[in-house]
Design a protein around this motif. Structure first.
Motif, PDB file in Angstrom:
ATOM      1  N   ARG A  34     -50.225 -56.587 -90.401  1.00  0.00           N
ATOM      2  CA  ARG A  34     -49.404 -55.905 -89.425  1.00  0.00           C
ATOM      3  C   ARG A  34     -49.553 -56.482 -88.029  1.00  0.00           C
ATOM      4  O   ARG A  34     -48.661 -56.345 -87.191  1.00  0.00           O
ATOM      5  N   ALA A  35     -50.685 -57.122 -87.750  1.00  0.00           N
ATOM      6  CA  ALA A  35     -50.922 -57.687 -86.415  1.00  0.00           C
ATOM      7  C   ALA A  35     -49.852 -58.706 -86.032  1.00  0.00           C
ATOM      8  O   ALA A  35     -49.634 -58.965 -84.840  1.00  0.00           O
ATOM      9  N   TYR A  36     -49.158 -59.277 -87.023  1.00  0.00           N
ATOM     10  CA  TYR A  36     -48.149 -60.298 -86.745  1.00  0.00           C
ATOM     11  C   TYR A  36     -46.748 -59.720 -86.565  1.00  0.00           C
ATOM     12  O   TYR A  36     -45.787 -60.459 -86.380  1.00  0.00           O
ATOM     13  N   SER A  37     -46.650 -58.394 -86.592  1.00  0.00           N
ATOM     14  CA  SER A  37     -45.353 -57.737 -86.411  1.00  0.00           C
ATOM     15  C   SER A  37     -45.145 -57.246 -84.989  1.00  0.00           C
ATOM     16  O   SER A  37     -44.164 -56.568 -84.697  1.00  0.00           O
ATOM     17  N   ASN A  38     -46.084 -57.562 -84.085  1.00  0.00           N
ATOM     18  CA  ASN A  38     -45.960 -57.139 -82.689  1.00  0.00           C
ATOM     19  C   ASN A  38     -46.647 -58.155 -81.785  1.00  0.00           C
ATOM     20  O   ASN A  38     -47.367 -59.037 -82.257  1.00  0.00           O
TER      21      ASN A  38
END
Length: 396
Positions: A56-60
């Motif tokens: 998820r860290a790569y979605s923001n």
């Protein structure tokens, strides 16, 4: 819940309007409110793409404190095409979000360029673009490799210049890559094999069509599909494969058979003079494949370009019985899907891929560390579900 939200939204609008009236600027308040609605609508449009990204860290863009004026270069397999346009939109959205988060304006803005070969899958042109971009000394570079082995020299030069490289869509085995942002090609290809087996009642012949034979993504999709068929569907056979970038080899194969008298094109007699390979068209090659395998039941295509090539060929041959499964979701594919010409599509997440590539590149520039693989997800789309709201949000 919906009524409560409507009430809250209405109250907010009244508050904004009252405040604007007090300052004598009602029109500005309405414009601001309209802009907020537009912004929320835009966020909803692409949030579903970001939600598919893992980790998820790569979605923001949280915590990406790049230096003002930093430059990131992103290179795709093509300069245009709906898939690559969606990648570019994701790239630009990520950079826009990042500049807004960091408050960068004017010369301080983080800059990004998206570029690619004018002719899709042109290895030499992509390498030339890579050379030019390295000369501009970006803080990080992302690339979707047309040829998994063609860029190693440039990557060595990038390492010497302290320019981190992130792969996306299609990577390589080069050890210095900071991350690879992609669909799960193994899992999706195996799912496609299972769907194909189901479509042909778990028995029959299949031909694979690939746009290229050199990119890692195409290789994985072909190999994993064939492996799943062999391991799980013993009555299904992959009987042949066609790679568009190997057309000259296929032209020679067809010409050799014609000259040997083992194959004749429709309406032709055995030629009295030797046929040259360059007299064989791509259409001739595809007709040859179906003529050599008259009992084929399905066609599996590893890219959008390959899907459209197969659909056109099947239309010309009037083989409405054939099942077609492949990747991507451009306008031509979706039209063919809605017409029942395509059984199903593995739809990737190019917007999310572009977005996550910028995140990975920024993390690499900051030396913040990266996951080796960032999975941007895929979804199975058919004639039955492509109009569903959640699916439509992912189409491009």
């Amino acid at each position: 819940m919906k009524r409560l939200w409507n009430a809250v939204a209405a109250a907010l609008c009244v508050t904004m309007l009252a405040s604007a009236c007090a300052s004598g600027n009602v029109s500005d308040a309405k414009a601001d409110n309209s802009e907020d609605k537009k912004k929320k609508s835009t966020e909803k449009e692409y949030q579903g793409c970001l939600d598919m990204i893992q980790p998820r860290a790569y979605s923001n863009i949280n915590g990406l404190n790049l230096e003002p004026g930093s430059y990131i270069s992103i290179i795709g397999k093509s300069a245009d095409g709906q898939y690559w346009e969606a990648v570019e939109k994701g790239v630009l959205q990520a950079v826009s979000d990042l500049n807004k988060e960091l408050g960068y304006k004017g010369k301080d803005k983080i800059k990004v360029t998206y570029s690619g070969p004018a002719t899709a899958y042109d290895v030499d042109e992509q390498v030339n673009i890579l050379d030019e971009e390295l000369d501009r000394y970006p803080v990080a570079l992302g690339i979707a490799m047309v040829d998994a082995k063609a860029c190693d020299v440039q990557f060595d030069l990038a390492a010497e210049g302290d320019i981190p490289v992130v792969a996306f869509d299609s990577g390589s085995d080069y050890q210095g890559l900071m991350a690879t942002v992609e669909s799960d090609n193994d899992k999706s290809a195996r799912a496609a094999a299972d769907k194909m087996a189901e479509a042909i009642d778990d028995a029959g012949e299949i031909i694979i069509f690939a746009n290229d034979s050199k990119s890692k993504s195409s290789q994985e999709r072909e190999q994993s599909f064939a492996a799943q068929v062999a391991e799980q569907h013993p009555n299904v056979d992959v009987v042949d494969a066609y790679h568009k970038d190997q057309l000259p080899e296929m032209q020679k194969r067809v010409a050799d058979e014609i000259n040997a008298g083992t194959y004749l094109r429709d309406g032709e007699e055995q030629p009295t003079e030797e046929i040259a390979p360059d007299s064989i068209s791509e259409e001739d090659v595809i007709k040859y494949l179906f003529a050599k395998h008259p009992d084929v039941k399905g066609c599996y295509a590893t890219s959008g370009e390959a899907v459209n090539m197969v659909v056109d060929a099947v239309d010309r041959l009037e083989r409405k019985d054939l099942k077609i499964i492949g990747y991507d979701a451009d306008e031509a594919e979706m039209e063919a899907l809605s017409d029942g010409k395509i059984t199903g599509l593995i739809v990737q997440n190019p917007f999310g891929m572009g977005y996550a590539t910028v995140v990975a590149a920024a993390r690499a520039a900051m030396k913040a560390g990266n996951e080796a693989v960032v999975n941007t997800g895929y979804t199975w789309v058919t004639e039955e579900n492509y109009k569903e709201k959640d699916i439509k949000k992912l189409l491009y």
